[in-house]
Design a protein around this motif. Structure first.
Motif, PDB file in Angstrom:
ATOM      1  N   ALA A   1      -5.204  -5.377   6.576  1.00  0.00           N
ATOM      2  CA  ALA A   1      -6.444  -4.295   6.254  1.00  0.00           C
ATOM      3  C   ALA A   1      -6.045  -3.037   7.115  1.00  0.00           C
ATOM      4  CB  ALA A   1      -7.517  -5.017   6.655  1.00  0.00           C
ATOM      5  N   ALA A   2      -5.483  -3.426   8.408  1.00  0.00           N
ATOM      6  CA  ALA A   2      -5.151  -2.134   9.523  1.00  0.00           C
ATOM      7  C   ALA A   2      -4.093  -1.430   8.798  1.00  0.00           C
ATOM      8  CB  ALA A   2      -5.074  -2.678  10.826  1.00  0.00           C
ATOM      9  N   ILE A   3      -3.083  -2.021   8.294  1.00  0.00           N
ATOM     10  CA  ILE A   3      -1.967  -1.221   7.864  1.00  0.00           C
ATOM     11  C   ILE A   3      -2.352  -0.560   6.673  1.00  0.00           C
ATOM     12  CG2 ILE A   3       0.246  -1.729   6.549  1.00  0.00           C
ATOM     13  CD1 ILE A   3       1.034  -3.683   8.573  1.00  0.00           C
ATOM     14  N   ALA A   4      -3.398  -1.208   5.825  1.00  0.00           N
ATOM     15  CA  ALA A   4      -3.692  -0.348   4.552  1.00  0.00           C
ATOM     16  C   ALA A   4      -4.470   0.992   5.064  1.00  0.00           C
ATOM     17  CB  ALA A   4      -4.585  -1.366   3.714  1.00  0.00           C
ATOM     18  N   GLU A   5      -5.279   0.909   6.205  1.00  0.00           N
ATOM     19  CA  GLU A   5      -6.087   1.891   6.569  1.00  0.00           C
ATOM     20  C   GLU A   5      -5.042   2.979   7.562  1.00  0.00           C
ATOM     21  OE1 GLU A   5      -8.575   2.706   5.181  1.00  0.00           O
ATOM     22  OE2 GLU A   5      -8.958   0.931   4.020  1.00  0.00           O
TER      23      GLU A   5
ATOM     24  N   ASP B   1      -0.895  11.103  16.922  1.00  0.00           N
ATOM     25  CA  ASP B   1      -0.094  10.490  15.772  1.00  0.00           C
ATOM     26  C   ASP B   1      -0.501   9.034  15.681  1.00  0.00           C
ATOM     27  OD1 ASP B   1       1.206   9.779  17.960  1.00  0.00           O
ATOM     28  OD2 ASP B   1       3.316  10.503  17.303  1.00  0.00           O
ATOM     29  N   THR B   2      -1.227   8.471  16.347  1.00  0.00           N
ATOM     30  CA  THR B   2      -1.298   7.241  16.638  1.00  0.00           C
ATOM     31  C   THR B   2      -2.576   6.368  16.197  1.00  0.00           C
ATOM     32  OG1 THR B   2       0.076   7.079  18.498  1.00  0.00           O
ATOM     33  CG2 THR B   2      -1.103   5.083  18.555  1.00  0.00           C
ATOM     34  N   LEU B   3      -2.534   5.400  15.586  1.00  0.00           N
ATOM     35  CA  LEU B   3      -3.954   4.402  15.240  1.00  0.00           C
ATOM     36  C   LEU B   3      -3.439   3.036  15.858  1.00  0.00           C
ATOM     37  CD1 LEU B   3      -5.077   5.614  11.776  1.00  0.00           C
ATOM     38  CD2 LEU B   3      -6.487   5.663  13.738  1.00  0.00           C
TER      39      LEU B   3
ATOM     40  N   ARG C   1     -12.090  -3.819   7.355  1.00  0.00           N
ATOM     41  CA  ARG C   1     -11.334  -2.664   6.806  1.00  0.00           C
ATOM     42  C   ARG C   1     -12.300  -1.358   6.769  1.00  0.00           C
ATOM     43  NH1 ARG C   1      -7.666  -2.648   1.399  1.00  0.00           N
ATOM     44  NH2 ARG C   1      -7.288  -0.389   1.497  1.00  0.00           N
ATOM     45  N   ARG C   2     -13.649  -1.499   6.650  1.00  0.00           N
ATOM     46  CA  ARG C   2     -14.099  -0.325   6.655  1.00  0.00           C
ATOM     47  C   ARG C   2     -14.427   0.088   8.147  1.00  0.00           C
ATOM     48  NH1 ARG C   2     -17.524  -3.228   3.233  1.00  0.00           N
ATOM     49  NH2 ARG C   2     -18.795  -4.278   4.686  1.00  0.00           N
ATOM     50  N   ALA C   3     -14.252  -0.712   9.037  1.00  0.00           N
ATOM     51  CA  ALA C   3     -14.205  -0.258  10.457  1.00  0.00           C
ATOM     52  C   ALA C   3     -12.816   0.704  10.792  1.00  0.00           C
ATOM     53  CB  ALA C   3     -14.421  -1.279  11.208  1.00  0.00           C
ATOM     54  N   PHE C   4     -11.689   0.224  10.351  1.00  0.00           N
ATOM     55  CA  PHE C   4     -10.460   0.732  10.229  1.00  0.00           C
ATOM     56  C   PHE C   4     -10.549   1.854   9.719  1.00  0.00           C
ATOM     57  CE2 PHE C   4      -8.417  -3.780  10.484  1.00  0.00           C
ATOM     58  CZ  PHE C   4      -8.470  -3.890  11.927  1.00  0.00           C
TER      59      PHE C   4
ATOM     60  N   VAL D   1       0.759  -1.109   0.025  1.00  0.00           N
ATOM     61  CA  VAL D   1      -0.066   0.005   0.026  1.00  0.00           C
ATOM     62  C   VAL D   1       0.928   1.245  -0.054  1.00  0.00           C
ATOM     63  CG1 VAL D   1      -1.935  -0.975   1.002  1.00  0.00           C
ATOM     64  CG2 VAL D   1       0.044  -0.186   2.597  1.00  0.00           C
ATOM     65  N   GLY D   2       2.223   1.267  -0.268  1.00  0.00           N
ATOM     66  CA  GLY D   2       3.034   2.175  -0.595  1.00  0.00           C
ATOM     67  C   GLY D   2       3.261   3.159   1.045  1.00  0.00           C
ATOM     68  N   ARG D   3       3.203   2.203   1.952  1.00  0.00           N
ATOM     69  CA  ARG D   3       3.708   2.903   3.305  1.00  0.00           C
ATOM     70  C   ARG D   3       5.138   2.589   3.642  1.00  0.00           C
ATOM     71  NH1 ARG D   3      -0.179   2.342   8.346  1.00  0.00           N
ATOM     72  NH2 ARG D   3       1.301   3.707   8.689  1.00  0.00           N
TER      73      ARG D   3
END
Ligand SMILES: *Cc1c(COP(=O)(O)O)cnc(C)c1O
Length: 230
Positions: free
Chosen positions: A206-210, A194-196, A173-176, A22-24
């Motif tokens: 999925a969490a990393i993607a969001e 700065d934190t999720l 993923r929608r929830a994230f 996801v380009g992070r």
């Protein structure tokens, strides 16, 4: 997994891969090793491989491990349910609390944070799917609780934590995404946010993607937890 790769190496590889997709930047995603039910030796083994952040859910259990590991330079995160009669010890012995969901508990942690320690890092736990069985505030109540925490000088509000329903990855993923949107709203006025803290062994890509910045992994690192004896 190859024979030579430890569960930690394998997990770090999967994290880097999820970031790459996801380009992070992988440096923006920290691994929180959730060590509940596992003994101090299991933590020491990961610490020997360079892991520094550990998450615990139960205070008494965590305190025993902290005492056994006190010479090590570890960062301790409390991620379990918070009760009033536990706040004093949590304020004294943890660096982070991810499960804050009430103003009353926030005030106690603030008042009880020892003066010789830096402010306690906290995340608001969000009950993103409005499940009766889970702690956390509804997304719509986050801004008000955040404003109350911001007035407490011995706490630093760092962001949001969520545990979505475990039943399907698209829903997660929608929830994230909803949690991430609320976090970015807070960031407009609260620069320390700065934190999720989101994503567990079954759903961390999925969490990393969001936008997750801490993923909390137990099973992926330690294996399946033994059934609790309580
Ligand atoms: C146990 C726990 C985890 C880790 O769950 P796994 O599925 O084993 O990765 C993460 N977050 C919280 C709040 C937990 O209680």
């Amino acid at each position: 997994m190859t024979d030579r790769q430890s569960p930690l190496d394998h997990t770090l590889h999967r994290i880097r891969q999820a970031c790459h997709e996801v380009g992070r930047n992988p440096n923006d995603v920290q691994l929180l090793a959730v060590s509940k039910t596992w003994p101090a030796e299991s933590i020491a083994a990961l610490a020997d491989q360079g892991q520094r952040h550990f998450g615990e859910n139960y205070l008494q259990e965590a305190r025993q491990k902290q005492q056994a590991l006190h010479q090590r330079d570890l960062v301790w995160h409390f991620i379990g349910p918070l009760q009033s009669n536990k706040t004093r010890e949590i304020a004294a012995h943890f660096d982070w609390v991810h499960s804050l969901d009430r103003a009353k508990i926030a005030r106690r942690l603030n008042d009880q944070r020892p003066a010789d320690l830096p402010p306690l890092n906290v995340c608001i736990q969000v009950n993103v799917d409005n499940e009766a069985s889970k702690g956390g505030v509804p997304l719509g109540a986050v801004v008000e609780l955040a404003a109350q925490i911001e007035r407490l000088p011995r706490l630093t509000l760092r962001g949001l934590m969520a545990i979505p329903r475990a039943d399907n990855e698209d829903g997660n993923r929608r929830a994230f995404r909803r949690v991430a949107m609320t976090q970015s709203q807070l960031r407009h006025t609260m620069p320390a946010v700065d934190t999720l803290s989101m994503g567990m062994s079954a759903d961390f890509p999925a969490a990393i993607a969001e936008g997750a910045t801490f993923i909390r992994l137990g099973t992926a690192l330690f294996g399946r937890r033994p059934a609790p004896a309580r």
